[in-house]
Design an enzyme around this catalytic site. Structure first.
Site, PDB file in Angstrom:
ATOM      1  N   MET A 134       0.842  -1.200   0.000  1.00  0.00           N
ATOM      2  CA  MET A 134       0.000   0.000   0.000  1.00  0.00           C
ATOM      3  C   MET A 134       0.871   1.242   0.000  1.00  0.00           C
ATOM      4  O   MET A 134       1.731   1.402   0.876  1.00  0.00           O
ATOM      5  CB  MET A 134      -0.924  -0.007   1.229  1.00  0.00           C
ATOM      6  CG  MET A 134      -1.938  -1.137   1.221  1.00  0.00           C
ATOM      7  SD  MET A 134      -2.825  -1.294   2.800  1.00  0.00           S
ATOM      8  CE  MET A 134      -1.589  -2.152   3.787  1.00  0.00           C
TER       9      MET A 134
ATOM     10  N   GLN B 194       8.337  -3.795  -4.715  1.00  0.00           N
ATOM     11  CA  GLN B 194       7.452  -3.523  -5.846  1.00  0.00           C
ATOM     12  C   GLN B 194       7.873  -2.234  -6.555  1.00  0.00           C
ATOM     13  O   GLN B 194       7.967  -1.175  -5.938  1.00  0.00           O
ATOM     14  CB  GLN B 194       6.006  -3.384  -5.372  1.00  0.00           C
ATOM     15  CG  GLN B 194       5.034  -3.210  -6.530  1.00  0.00           C
ATOM     16  CD  GLN B 194       3.609  -2.975  -6.078  1.00  0.00           C
ATOM     17  OE1 GLN B 194       3.188  -1.838  -5.937  1.00  0.00           O
ATOM     18  NE2 GLN B 194       2.854  -4.054  -5.863  1.00  0.00           N
TER      19      GLN B 194
ATOM     20  N   CYS C  11      -1.785   0.329 -10.102  1.00  0.00           N
ATOM     21  CA  CYS C  11      -1.978   1.683  -9.578  1.00  0.00           C
ATOM     22  C   CYS C  11      -2.913   2.486 -10.487  1.00  0.00           C
ATOM     23  O   CYS C  11      -2.692   2.585 -11.688  1.00  0.00           O
ATOM     24  CB  CYS C  11      -0.650   2.408  -9.441  1.00  0.00           C
ATOM     25  SG  CYS C  11      -0.823   4.073  -8.737  1.00  0.00           S
TER      26      CYS C  11
ATOM     27  N   LYS D   9       1.430  -7.493  -9.678  1.00  0.00           N
ATOM     28  CA  LYS D   9       0.141  -7.200  -9.068  1.00  0.00           C
ATOM     29  C   LYS D   9      -0.671  -6.437 -10.103  1.00  0.00           C
ATOM     30  O   LYS D   9      -0.167  -5.497 -10.720  1.00  0.00           O
ATOM     31  CB  LYS D   9       0.298  -6.363  -7.808  1.00  0.00           C
ATOM     32  CG  LYS D   9      -1.049  -6.012  -7.153  1.00  0.00           C
ATOM     33  CD  LYS D   9      -0.877  -5.052  -5.985  1.00  0.00           C
ATOM     34  CE  LYS D   9      -2.250  -4.671  -5.434  1.00  0.00           C
ATOM     35  NZ  LYS D   9      -2.150  -3.668  -4.342  1.00  0.00           N
TER      36      LYS D   9
END
Length: 202
Positions: A37, A91, A121, A160
């Protein structure tokens, strides 16, 4: 200590120690993974989650371009705490495969177990550069993008992503196939489209 209790504790300890062989996912401490996050999962937060027994730890998204330009602030974001008890991934986000290849050694030097690429994102300043969920709009290009990175780095590669750009552009199946064909170890999915952001049903 009672023999049965001793054996039980020993078995639990064995379950909590990541294996050093086999598939990357088999080395996760357990199935309760910490989601990356932005602005939250920094090195201190990851260490706390490690102490609480999280199965896998992943950093907040970090700019590959920032690492290419040797930004001090960006370099601090890839720091990993000492002696993590499970897999740790860093990431990155970016729009040029060569940037990921150039900085992969920095990720490895920090002690990361894998390099994770952000394809989810939804933030405007990220997608305007062709990064994040914008990369899901062209699964054919995505496969070549990921393949080039995978073939030129030593670390395992993961991604992701979201379900797609919007309800009319759900490219999740094509993008998962692209990641698999490119040699990614796993795909983590945020079950919303880019347009949904963080709202609505997942």
């Amino acid at each position: 200590m009672n023999r049965n209790v001793s054996e039980e504790v020993e078995n639990l300890s064995r379950l909590n120690v990541p294996e050093k062989s086999g598939r990357l996912i088999d080395r996760a401490r357990n199935a309760y993974w910490m989601a990356p996050m932005s602005g939250i999962t920094d090195v201190c937060y990851r260490q706390l989650m490690d102490e609480m027994g999280a199965g896998v730890l992943v950093s907040e998204l970090v700019s590959a371009k920032g690492l290419v330009f040797n930004s001090e602030r960006t370099r601090r974001m890839i720091k990993i705490h000492k002696n993590p008890g499970t897999l740790v991934g860093l990431q990155l986000f970016g729009d040029y495969a060569d940037d990921f290849i150039k900085v992969a050694h920095l990720v490895q030097e920090q002690g990361a177990d894998f390099l994770d690429i952000n394809l989810g994102c939804p933030v405007k300043k990220v997608i305007q550069k062709g990064c994040g969920s914008a990369l899901m709009r062209d699964p054919v290009y995505l496969e070549s993008f990921l393949t080039k990175i995978r073939r030129n780095i030593d670390l395992p590669l993961t991604v992701k992503m979201r379900t797609g750009w919007n309800e009319q552009e759900l490219t999740i199946h094509e993008c998962v196939a692209a990641a698999q064909n490119a040699g990614c170890e796993w795909v983590a999915i945020h079950g919303r489209t880019r347009v949904q952001g963080y709202q609505g049903l997942a």
